[in-house]
Scaffold this motif. Sequence first.
Motif, PDB file in Angstrom:
ATOM      1  N   UNK A  71       1.177  -1.210   0.008  1.00 56.55           N
ATOM      2  CA  UNK A  71       0.161  -0.187   0.129  1.00 56.55           C
ATOM      3  C   UNK A  71       1.053   1.294  -0.277  1.00 56.55           C
ATOM      4  N   UNK A  72       1.955   0.882  -0.090  1.00 62.46           N
ATOM      5  CA  UNK A  72       2.493   2.216   0.392  1.00 62.46           C
ATOM      6  C   UNK A  72       3.848   2.917  -0.946  1.00 62.46           C
ATOM      7  N   UNK A  73       4.224   1.987  -2.371  1.00 63.04           N
ATOM      8  CA  UNK A  73       4.894   2.334  -3.465  1.00 63.04           C
ATOM      9  C   UNK A  73       4.029   1.302  -4.722  1.00 63.04           C
ATOM     10  N   UNK A  74       3.964   2.107  -5.330  1.00 67.49           N
ATOM     11  CA  UNK A  74       3.242   1.344  -6.771  1.00 67.49           C
ATOM     12  C   UNK A  74       4.649  -0.103  -6.855  1.00 67.49           C
ATOM     13  N   UNK A  75       5.355  -0.566  -7.010  1.00 63.04           N
ATOM     14  CA  UNK A  75       6.571  -1.261  -6.847  1.00 63.04           C
ATOM     15  C   UNK A  75       7.440  -1.531  -5.366  1.00 63.04           C
ATOM     16  N   UNK A  88      11.488 -14.913   4.311  1.00 66.41           N
ATOM     17  CA  UNK A  88      10.409 -14.377   3.074  1.00 66.41           C
ATOM     18  C   UNK A  88      11.318 -13.569   2.139  1.00 66.41           C
ATOM     19  N   UNK A  89      11.371 -13.471   0.527  1.00 68.55           N
ATOM     20  CA  UNK A  89      11.260 -12.562   0.395  1.00 68.55           C
ATOM     21  C   UNK A  89       9.861 -12.691  -1.097  1.00 68.55           C
ATOM     22  N   UNK A  90       9.116 -11.339  -0.815  1.00 68.99           N
ATOM     23  CA  UNK A  90       8.142 -11.217  -2.268  1.00 68.99           C
ATOM     24  C   UNK A  90       8.642 -10.044  -2.710  1.00 68.99           C
ATOM     25  N   UNK A  91       7.584  -9.935  -3.769  1.00 65.67           N
ATOM     26  CA  UNK A  91       7.882  -8.830  -4.683  1.00 65.67           C
ATOM     27  C   UNK A  91       6.551  -8.384  -5.020  1.00 65.67           C
ATOM     28  N   UNK A  92       6.439  -6.683  -5.858  1.00 69.54           N
ATOM     29  CA  UNK A  92       5.370  -6.804  -6.761  1.00 69.54           C
ATOM     30  C   UNK A  92       5.938  -5.652  -7.107  1.00 69.54           C
ATOM     31  N   UNK A 392       6.576 -12.273 -14.760  1.00 73.65           N
ATOM     32  CA  UNK A 392       4.892 -12.963 -15.089  1.00 73.65           C
ATOM     33  C   UNK A 392       4.385 -12.705 -14.485  1.00 73.65           C
ATOM     34  N   UNK A 393       3.340 -11.901 -14.757  1.00 77.66           N
ATOM     35  CA  UNK A 393       2.042 -11.603 -13.932  1.00 77.66           C
ATOM     36  C   UNK A 393       2.520 -11.261 -12.328  1.00 77.66           C
ATOM     37  N   UNK A 394       2.944  -9.917 -12.283  1.00 78.21           N
ATOM     38  CA  UNK A 394       3.588  -9.758 -11.557  1.00 78.21           C
ATOM     39  C   UNK A 394       2.441  -9.261 -10.133  1.00 78.21           C
ATOM     40  N   UNK A 395       2.873  -9.733  -8.885  1.00 81.33           N
ATOM     41  CA  UNK A 395       1.585  -8.649  -7.678  1.00 81.33           C
ATOM     42  C   UNK A 395       1.738  -7.088  -8.120  1.00 81.33           C
TER      43      UNK A 395
END
Length: 421
Positions: A71-75, A88-92, A392-395
């Motif tokens: 909710x804090x940044x676009x990327x 833990x390692x997750x990206x968007x 591919x299809x990123x969050x």
Amino acid sequence: MKVLIAIFILLVSVTFKKCDNKTFILNETKTYFPLPDSLRGWRTLTGPEEIKKVAGIDPFKLNSAFDFVRTTTDNGGLLVVKNGYLVYEKYFGKGQREATPNLGSCGKSFTSIAVGILMDERPDLFPKGLNQKIFTPDYLPFNAFPLPDSRMADIQLGQLLSFTAGIRGNNPVFVNGIAREIDPVGPDGWYALVDTYALGIETGRMGKVPFSTQSLWCNPGEGYSYATASIHIASIMLRHITGNELEDYIDTHLATPLGWGRWGFGYKYARQVAHTPGGGGIALRSTDMLRFCYLLLNEGNWKGEQIVPKEYVRKATKASPYNPHFTYSLQFNINSNGSIPELPRDAYWKTGSGGHCFYVVPSLELIVWKMGGRDGQYGSNDTGLSEPEMLFEPLQSLPSDDNNRGDVYIKTLELIIKSCI
């Protein structure tokens, strides 16, 4: 004799460990350090139950922290290392492991650490340590003289690094914790990364806002101002002493021994930035940012080699006598005075434009990387590094709840600490 044999068998049983059909000597006191990503990288655990048991953190609760980060940044992304395990390692958005965005002011901490290494390499130049007065021809180039403000001659290195040198930066400024305003302000963004602006040789404008560092806004030590020009001057000093750009110095003293992948510095679009920007802009892969944090967690030691003096890391990451005005040490935000009761007192962190932030909490054996970034910070026009293909299809990012945000950096770490068991 039987007793001696029994003792010998017991010693052998705790000294050797069977693993993957091979026998290895197990040294329980040896600190773990990650390999480069090209050679297997960070160690991990299998499944949430093992993560809870071995690392002492609940990965399901970390999902809540990740959703908040979205909710804090676009990327961006969220990476957590607990007890030496990447749990833990997750990206968007544009965030991913191979991305190397401009990390803004997070780069200031790297400049500080580089100065700490330099002080250890050249004790002849720093006999007074952080008390050394550095506005002399021994430390700065000839075009810095004569000084535009005679009071600059009294600036100590510790003041320069903790933003209490009197050099103009952003509003508000602080004197003993009380906010004040200055006019004119100092340069910000890429303007502060231009030598002539930082040293007060030239004045300029940021849009319609005039800026200047030709006069100090207070006597050295008498107030705090977040002045990017101040830490850039530290990089000018390093360049003058070593004859090398800050980027080359970091490559030799940090990137190579820590095993970073590709990296660099941003602000390539700002043609007036002719040298490595010591005030920010390092462009670093996420797992390599964790390596930097892990170096700090281990007080400058990496695989038995003291890369950064332990005493410097301690001074840089705790409340500093050079800055009694604000909770900022030698280019790290600190909580030594407990001003943020939700966080441990030994927690320290550094934020960067675009929503980036790294955290180190020694008492919890915890390091965190909150990746952020505007679209442009990921582009080669900024960093000079090619942008990897989108996942591919990123969050995607999530809508922000402005009624429940507060300080997003503090809340992020607070949520992660609540995940610790």
